[in-house]
Enzyme design. Structure first.
Site, PDB file in Angstrom:
ATOM      1  N   SER A 170       3.105  -2.130  10.398  1.00  0.00           N
ATOM      2  CA  SER A 170       4.556  -2.151  10.619  1.00  0.00           C
ATOM      3  C   SER A 170       5.174  -3.524  10.360  1.00  0.00           C
ATOM      4  CB  SER A 170       4.888  -1.651  12.035  1.00  0.00           C
ATOM      5  OG  SER A 170       4.438  -0.306  12.194  1.00  0.00           O
ATOM      6  N   GLU A 223      -7.337   4.612   7.379  1.00  0.00           N
ATOM      7  CA  GLU A 223      -7.206   6.047   7.058  1.00  0.00           C
ATOM      8  C   GLU A 223      -8.446   6.543   6.313  1.00  0.00           C
ATOM      9  OE1 GLU A 223      -3.318   5.735   5.228  1.00  0.00           O
ATOM     10  OE2 GLU A 223      -2.504   5.205   7.189  1.00  0.00           O
ATOM     11  N   HIS A 274      -9.651   0.924   4.386  1.00  0.00           N
ATOM     12  CA  HIS A 274      -8.412   1.173   5.145  1.00  0.00           C
ATOM     13  C   HIS A 274      -8.737   2.116   6.301  1.00  0.00           C
ATOM     14  CE1 HIS A 274      -4.410   2.587   6.177  1.00  0.00           C
ATOM     15  NE2 HIS A 274      -3.940   1.510   5.580  1.00  0.00           N
ATOM     16  N   GLY A 287       2.047   2.340  10.646  1.00  0.00           N
ATOM     17  CA  GLY A 287       2.989   3.449  10.485  1.00  0.00           C
ATOM     18  C   GLY A 287       3.634   3.907  11.785  1.00  0.00           C
ATOM     19  N   GLU A 289      -5.664  -4.975  10.343  1.00  0.00           N
ATOM     20  CA  GLU A 289      -4.676  -3.929  10.562  1.00  0.00           C
ATOM     21  C   GLU A 289      -5.012  -3.179  11.850  1.00  0.00           C
ATOM     22  OE1 GLU A 289      -2.581  -2.761   6.693  1.00  0.00           O
ATOM     23  OE2 GLU A 289      -4.319  -1.470   6.908  1.00  0.00           O
ATOM     24  N   GLY A 325       2.689  -1.119   4.313  1.00  0.00           N
ATOM     25  CA  GLY A 325       2.736   0.305   3.991  1.00  0.00           C
ATOM     26  C   GLY A 325       4.171   0.742   3.759  1.00  0.00           C
ATOM     27  N   GLY A 326       4.792   1.300   4.789  1.00  0.00           N
ATOM     28  CA  GLY A 326       6.126   1.894   4.668  1.00  0.00           C
ATOM     29  C   GLY A 326       7.141   1.000   3.977  1.00  0.00           C
ATOM     30  N   ASN A 329       0.878  -1.173   0.000  1.00  0.00           N
ATOM     31  CA  ASN A 329       0.000   0.000   0.000  1.00  0.00           C
ATOM     32  C   ASN A 329       0.915   1.223   0.000  1.00  0.00           C
ATOM     33  OD1 ASN A 329      -1.812   2.047   0.420  1.00  0.00           O
ATOM     34  ND2 ASN A 329      -2.296   1.477   2.556  1.00  0.00           N
ATOM     35  N   TRP A 330       1.063   1.808  -1.181  1.00  0.00           N
ATOM     36  CA  TRP A 330       1.986   2.949  -1.285  1.00  0.00           C
ATOM     37  C   TRP A 330       1.432   4.198  -0.617  1.00  0.00           C
ATOM     38  CZ3 TRP A 330       4.225   3.244  -6.986  1.00  0.00           C
ATOM     39  CH2 TRP A 330       4.961   2.079  -7.240  1.00  0.00           C
ATOM     40  N   LYS A 331       0.141   4.197  -0.317  1.00  0.00           N
ATOM     41  CA  LYS A 331      -0.538   5.404   0.203  1.00  0.00           C
ATOM     42  C   LYS A 331      -0.265   6.587  -0.735  1.00  0.00           C
ATOM     43  CE  LYS A 331       0.007   3.606   4.814  1.00  0.00           C
ATOM     44  NZ  LYS A 331      -0.279   3.831   6.214  1.00  0.00           N
TER      45      LYS A 331
HETATM   46  C1  PEP Z   1      -0.947   0.203   5.940  1.00  0.00           C
HETATM   47  O1  PEP Z   1      -1.093   1.398   5.824  1.00  0.00           O
HETATM   48  O2  PEP Z   1      -1.755  -0.538   5.399  1.00  0.00           O
HETATM   49  C2  PEP Z   1       0.188  -0.284   6.735  1.00  0.00           C
HETATM   50  C3  PEP Z   1       0.155  -1.510   7.160  1.00  0.00           C
HETATM   51  O3  PEP Z   1       1.220   0.600   6.972  1.00  0.00           O
HETATM   52  P1  PEP Z   1       2.634   0.277   7.684  1.00  0.00           P
HETATM   53  O4  PEP Z   1       3.151  -1.017   7.128  1.00  0.00           O
HETATM   54  O5  PEP Z   1       3.501   1.440   7.325  1.00  0.00           O
HETATM   55  O6  PEP Z   1       2.369   0.180   9.149  1.00  0.00           O
END
Ligand code: PEP
Length: 252
Positions: free
Chosen positions: A215, A101, A99, A176, A170, A236-237, A14-16
């Protein structure tokens, strides 16, 4: 592959709202060139303006691509929105729905998320349905009831299409933040989600892939992915660096 169940591992990025044409070119080429021979399926969910770039860079490879959200509506006067048919037009296979967010920053309710999952399926996309509790909800002992409510809202509208979704657990407090649920904590929630899926349809529910997100990194992926009901990751990251994303996929 989850050895006991034969669910093939899925690692989804997930590049966001990150990227640029120049940076994406390097990232997509890195992922494409390292993706051969992996035991996991790979997909990247990119910002809509970069779908054409992802399509051109990844076509003919083993890496799929997808969107991060879609409109509840098929077409029409919805300025700024992107429909499921548009995502399909650019070769998307997956789309993230619900998601945290989107839920917290854009007011997406369980009903909206369920509607979006249906819309995705109607367009031939696989929805990656996200559920997860906040820190306050966890501390109040409400994790199971929150994720169950979120998942049930989707299961209630799916009918015979249950087997066509992917679910991502999640925990909001782990996204994040660098804080990861321990493999045991994650497995406990995944087991609850699995019970709900199997309760809705024993055969289809046992085949649905349950991803963990929050994470996930190369150094914790192996232990998380070893759990019985963790069938992959939503990243994500760490999906913004080809070598980290591929290292997670190699842990499967
Ligand atoms: C996400 O936004 O779906 C996510 C899991 O982010 P991160 O891996 O950065 O915690």
């Amino acid at each position: 592959m989850n050895q006991t169940t034969m669910r093939r591992t899925l690692i989804a990025g997930n590049w966001k709202m990150n990227g640029s044409v120049a940076a994406n070119a390097v990232l997509l080429e890195g992922i494409r060139s390292g993706a051969g021979g992996l035991a996991a399926d790979l997909t990247v969910c990119v910002p809509s303006p970069y779908l054409a770039q992802a399509q051109s860079a990844l076509s003919g490879s083993v890496v799929a691509w997808g969107g991060q959200d879609l409109s509840l509506h098929a077409s029409g006067a919805y300025t700024g929105e992107v429909s499921g048919a548009m995502l399909r037009d650019f070769g998307c296979q997956f789309v993230i729905v619900g998601h945290s967010e989107r839920r917290s920053l854009h007011g997406e309710t369980d009903a909206i998320v369920a509607g979006k999952a249906l819309q995705a399926l109607a367009c031939g996309l696989t929805p990656i349905v996200c559920v997860g509790e906040t820190l306050e909800e966890r501390e109040a002992g409400h994790t199971d009831s929150v994720v169950s409510r979120q998942l049930k809202a989707v299961l209630d509208v799916l009918g015979q299409q249950l087997g066509k979704i992917v679910v991502a657990y999640e925990p909001v407090w782990a996204i994040g933040t660098g804080k990861t649920a321990t493999p045991e904590m994650a497995q406990q929630v995944h087991a609850q989600l699995r019970r709900l899926l199997v309760g809705a349809d024993a055969v289809a529910g046992s085949g649905v892939r349950l991803l963990y997100g929050g994470s996930m990194k190369p150094d914790n992926a192996r232990d998380l992915l070893a759990m019985a009901d963790i069938d992959g990751g939503l990243i994500g990251g760490a999906s913004l660096k080809a070598e980290d994303f591929l290292a997670i996929a190699r842990s499967a």
